[in-house]
Design an enzyme around this catalytic site. Structure first.
Site, PDB file in Angstrom:
ATOM      1  N   ARG A   7      -0.339  -7.609   4.924  1.00  0.00           N
ATOM      2  CA  ARG A   7      -0.761  -9.003   5.101  1.00  0.00           C
ATOM      3  C   ARG A   7      -1.947  -9.112   6.043  1.00  0.00           C
ATOM      4  O   ARG A   7      -2.754 -10.034   5.919  1.00  0.00           O
ATOM      5  CB  ARG A   7       0.423  -9.843   5.584  1.00  0.00           C
ATOM      6  CG  ARG A   7       1.377 -10.197   4.466  1.00  0.00           C
ATOM      7  CD  ARG A   7       2.577 -10.922   4.991  1.00  0.00           C
ATOM      8  NE  ARG A   7       3.668 -10.017   5.311  1.00  0.00           N
ATOM      9  CZ  ARG A   7       4.650 -10.296   6.157  1.00  0.00           C
ATOM     10  NH1 ARG A   7       4.665 -11.437   6.794  1.00  0.00           N
ATOM     11  NH2 ARG A   7       5.617  -9.429   6.359  1.00  0.00           N
ATOM     12  N   GLU A  32      10.587  -6.386  13.634  1.00  0.00           N
ATOM     13  CA  GLU A  32      11.697  -7.350  13.739  1.00  0.00           C
ATOM     14  C   GLU A  32      12.808  -6.866  12.790  1.00  0.00           C
ATOM     15  O   GLU A  32      13.976  -6.978  13.086  1.00  0.00           O
ATOM     16  CB  GLU A  32      11.223  -8.761  13.361  1.00  0.00           C
ATOM     17  CG  GLU A  32      12.269  -9.838  13.636  1.00  0.00           C
ATOM     18  CD  GLU A  32      11.874 -11.218  13.142  1.00  0.00           C
ATOM     19  OE1 GLU A  32      10.847 -11.354  12.476  1.00  0.00           O
ATOM     20  OE2 GLU A  32      12.647 -12.163  13.423  1.00  0.00           O
TER      21      GLU A  32
HETATM   22  O1  LIG Z   1       5.148  -8.260  15.655  1.00  0.00           O
HETATM   23  P1  LIG Z   1       5.971  -7.398  14.741  1.00  0.00           P
HETATM   24  O2  LIG Z   1       7.435  -7.424  15.075  1.00  0.00           O
HETATM   25  O3  LIG Z   1       5.459  -6.008  14.649  1.00  0.00           O
HETATM   26  O4  LIG Z   1       5.925  -8.042  13.286  1.00  0.00           O
HETATM   27  C1  LIG Z   1       4.757  -8.523  12.692  1.00  0.00           C
HETATM   28  C2  LIG Z   1       4.322  -7.682  11.545  1.00  0.00           C
HETATM   29  O5  LIG Z   1       5.334  -7.696  10.512  1.00  0.00           O
HETATM   30  C3  LIG Z   1       4.747  -8.034   9.262  1.00  0.00           C
HETATM   31  O6  LIG Z   1       4.303  -6.917   8.555  1.00  0.00           O
HETATM   32  P2  LIG Z   1       5.253  -5.936   7.739  1.00  0.00           P
HETATM   33  O7  LIG Z   1       5.411  -4.666   8.516  1.00  0.00           O
HETATM   34  O8  LIG Z   1       6.500  -6.654   7.320  1.00  0.00           O
HETATM   35  O9  LIG Z   1       4.378  -5.482   6.500  1.00  0.00           O
HETATM   36  P3  LIG Z   1       3.577  -6.188   5.312  1.00  0.00           P
HETATM   37  O10 LIG Z   1       2.352  -6.825   5.921  1.00  0.00           O
HETATM   38  O11 LIG Z   1       3.218  -5.001   4.472  1.00  0.00           O
HETATM   39  O12 LIG Z   1       4.467  -7.186   4.634  1.00  0.00           O
HETATM   40  C4  LIG Z   1       3.541  -8.885   9.649  1.00  0.00           C
HETATM   41  O13 LIG Z   1       2.571  -8.917   8.628  1.00  0.00           O
HETATM   42  C5  LIG Z   1       3.047  -8.240  10.909  1.00  0.00           C
HETATM   43  O14 LIG Z   1       2.159  -7.175  10.672  1.00  0.00           O
HETATM   44  N1  LIG Z   2      10.002 -13.774  10.570  1.00  0.00           N
HETATM   45  C1  LIG Z   2       8.985 -13.181   9.940  1.00  0.00           C
HETATM   46  N2  LIG Z   2       8.375 -13.813   8.912  1.00  0.00           N
HETATM   47  C2  LIG Z   2       7.345 -13.223   8.266  1.00  0.00           C
HETATM   48  N3  LIG Z   2       6.858 -12.019   8.579  1.00  0.00           N
HETATM   49  C3  LIG Z   2       7.438 -11.364   9.600  1.00  0.00           C
HETATM   50  N4  LIG Z   2       7.173 -10.162  10.159  1.00  0.00           N
HETATM   51  C4  LIG Z   2       8.036  -9.954  11.162  1.00  0.00           C
HETATM   52  N5  LIG Z   2       8.876 -11.002  11.284  1.00  0.00           N
HETATM   53  C5  LIG Z   2       8.514 -11.907  10.319  1.00  0.00           C
END
Ligand SMILES: O=P(O)(O)OC[C@H]1O[C@H](OP(=O)(O)OP(=O)(O)O)[C@H](O)[C@@H]1O
Ligand SMILES: Nc1ncnc2[nH]cnc12
Length: 170
Positions: free
Chosen positions: A58, A95
């Site tokens: 993302r 998370e």
């Molecule tokens: O502050 P944090 O606890 O690290 O969480 C935030 C991260 O989690 C999500 O990515 P995710 O790893 O789910 O991957 P994606 O973008 O591939 O969906 C989001 O896009 C952030 O990068």
């Molecule tokens: N609550 C949440 N919603 C969307 N993206 C996330 N990445 C980590 N926590 C998330």
């Protein structure tokens, strides 16, 4: 424009207890997407960024248009095993779940100012790992820009030494 109204919240995804902030509903609205990118780019300009780095997946959606809008380079931060060149890597906790992030060793020249852009700040694990990668290459982390900040997870507390910008808070 109220960007928060464009974000959809889905309960119990990807696992029970998580209230998932779904940005696809914002991205599909051209005016909202442009407004978010313009505001993140204005912050990155203020921080005099030479480069914008974004973590997969993302983060790419936001960091690349911010870089394009400024006319600076974009650095992809990828999950394990995806980058073809020589990499530096770091493991981190989310998370939900756990993963490993990588950067190309030659992506940043020492002293370059890097703004990290991502969709969301939750625990701060992803951005802290990205900071480590940028700093290991000698880059200066000039700021951190997020579309969404989950203040109840206190990610910002891990980032006291950095300039943090977010557009929407929960
Ligand atoms: O502050 P944090 O606890 O690290 O969480 C935030 C991260 O989690 C999500 O990515 P995710 O790893 O789910 O991957 P994606 O973008 O591939 O969906 C989001 O896009 C952030 O990068
Ligand atoms: N609550 C949440 N919603 C969307 N993206 C996330 N990445 C980590 N926590 C998330």
């Amino acid at each position: 424009m109220n960007l928060k109204d464009k974000i959809r919240v889905i309960s119990d995804f990807p696992e029970p207890g998580i209230r998932f902030k779904d940005i696809t509903t914002l991205l599909q609205d051209g005016a909202a997407f442009r407004s978010a990118i313009d505001q993140m780019a204005a912050f990155a300009r203020q921080q005099n960024a030479d480069l914008i780095a974004g973590p997969e997946a993302r983060g790419f959606v936001l960091a690349a248009p911010v870089a394009y809008s400024m006319g600076v380079g974009f650095i992809p931060i990828r999950k394990s095993g995806k980058l073809p060149g020589e990499t530096v890597s770091v493991s981190y906790q989310l998370e939900y779940g756990k993963d490993k992030l990588e950067i190309h060793r030659d992506a940043i020249q020492p002293g370059q100012r890097v703004v990290i852009a991502d969709d969301l700040l939750a625990t701060g694990g992803t951005v802290s790992s990205t900071i480590k990668l940028v700093e290991e290459l000698g880059g200066i982390v000039a700021g951190l820009a997020f579309m969404i900040e989950l203040t109840y997870l206190s990610g910002r507390e891990k980032l006291k030494n950095y300039e943090v910008f977010s557009l929407v808070q929960y």
